[in-house]
Write an enzyme that holds these catalytic residues in place. Sequence first.
Site, PDB file in Angstrom:
ATOM      1  N   GLU A   1      74.855  77.958  -6.316  1.00 61.85           N
ATOM      2  CA  GLU A   1      73.656  77.641  -7.270  1.00 61.85           C
ATOM      3  C   GLU A   1      73.785  78.398  -8.593  1.00 61.85           C
ATOM      4  OE1 GLU A   1      69.736  76.132  -6.033  1.00 61.85           O
ATOM      5  OE2 GLU A   1      69.283  78.031  -6.379  1.00 61.85           O
TER       6      GLU A   1
ATOM      7  N   LYS B   1      65.899  67.206  -8.773  1.00 59.80           N
ATOM      8  CA  LYS B   1      64.653  67.104  -8.456  1.00 59.80           C
ATOM      9  C   LYS B   1      64.044  66.033  -9.145  1.00 59.80           C
ATOM     10  CE  LYS B   1      64.116  71.881  -6.841  1.00 59.80           C
ATOM     11  NZ  LYS B   1      63.139  73.068  -6.774  1.00 59.80           N
TER      12      LYS B   1
ATOM     13  N   HIS C   1      88.047  76.431  16.571  1.00 59.31           N
ATOM     14  CA  HIS C   1      88.093  75.252  17.486  1.00 59.31           C
ATOM     15  C   HIS C   1      87.748  74.195  16.593  1.00 59.31           C
ATOM     16  CE1 HIS C   1      88.714  77.589  21.297  1.00 59.31           C
ATOM     17  NE2 HIS C   1      88.043  78.504  20.484  1.00 59.31           N
TER      18      HIS C   1
END
Length: 489
Positions: free
Chosen positions: A308, A458, A339
Amino acid sequence: MASVTGAGLTLDVSYQAIEIPGLLKQLQLPENFDAYRRQLLKGEYLNVSEQRNVTHSLCRSIHAVTGRSEKATRFDDIVQKLRSGRWLGATGKPVTAVVNIGVGGSDLGPNMGAFALKEFANDAALNELDVHFVSSMDGGQLYAVLPLIDPETTVFIIASKSFGTIDTFANVNTVREWIKPQLTEQQWLAQHVIGVSSNGVKMSDYGIPAAHQLTFGEGVGGRLSLWSAIGLSIALSCGLYTFERMLTGARAMDKHFGEAPAAENIPLLMALYGIYNRNELGINNLAVLPYDGRLRMLPSYLQQLDMESNGKQATADNKAIDYATGPIIWGDFGPNGQHAFFQHLHQGFDAFAADFVLVLKRQAPGFSSAVAAKLAEQQQLSVANCLAHRQLMKFGAANEASPRDHYPGGHPSNLLYMDELTPETFGALIAAYEHKVFVQGVYWQLNSFDQPGVEMGKKCALDILASLEGGNEPAFDESTNELIKKART
């Protein structure tokens, strides 16, 4: 071995592609870097696009949050009252649970810190106050938390810098419905809500009593705010003393960053090696691999902190950039990663750099000596695996007769380690990464303290939400229009 030490941390750069003297010769910081660094540590560095000083470093002052100021005393009082069981809900029952409702920096940092430092809680209230975190706008996390808590014995922290984040208030509005069978809205606001924001007026307008409001400055970016009142949930999980120790560790890293020579400066070297790997070697991603379960949320936190801040294509003075800036940050708790994706790291075709974060030893307070010994053995197992995978990623293992057993290696990495994870070393670790991001932003000529892409996203979401709720013919692209119509039905 090439390593530097400061503030309880050691950075080993032995597995990077260039030695420290060559790195410092090849990558020259701007002439004004020292001045910018001083400004940052004094809270005077300017976020030019928003025209306000960057002040998160000042939050680490012992008087900024837990000292003698009026705001700090309120923070103190709230923590002590909740952790001691003296905070009573509207029906007279003691509060036993806290839910932090926030998103981004109002969730990632506090959640990470509360989990990492839980074992260092040092008062009688240990394990008596359950702290939960809710961030997802879809209500999925809230759905899981609500059955575990009681409206009469729960306090909700509404954590939002603007006190208007739509994700956060989607969760808050659901909670307001959920409490109605047992509490009136007035009771809930008076005894079951704490507001944490830089906007005191909005908190008051919402109906939160002044005594239950905690504020922090506009110059504290969300992704840099765990040191501020946003860190309330860390203090509630771990106690004031542990929270103060975390601030102490961060201050020690601030001092190291401000005073250590370049060749001995942990954040500066982390930044320059990252720039070298990105711009000289063309590696576009950094895997963050902490080998301690308490740091399992570190990769997610650093994603926001780094991406960001420096994922940008324009300079601070709004000129287009034609060079690569911040890398993709990803990763996982190391033993889980082994894993999952380490197979690709060892034998896949993609270039990557890595940050291994390692805790060498572990005390086990609260356990018998036999259990503590077993936990120490497990820590040694973690150390062995970290060092082994780091070594294989760097040096590989050739086997011309069997391609399946060929490991190309050649991947550069840092090893950032500490003797033990403590509140101080945790604080130093997070501050080191903050300063690393700052140095890279200065080098790439960015403003690391705004997020225009986030804000545009947004805005687009609000436009689509209005179309979803309005019932008018959507006017976006064909795919979006069709999906809006389906979502309405």
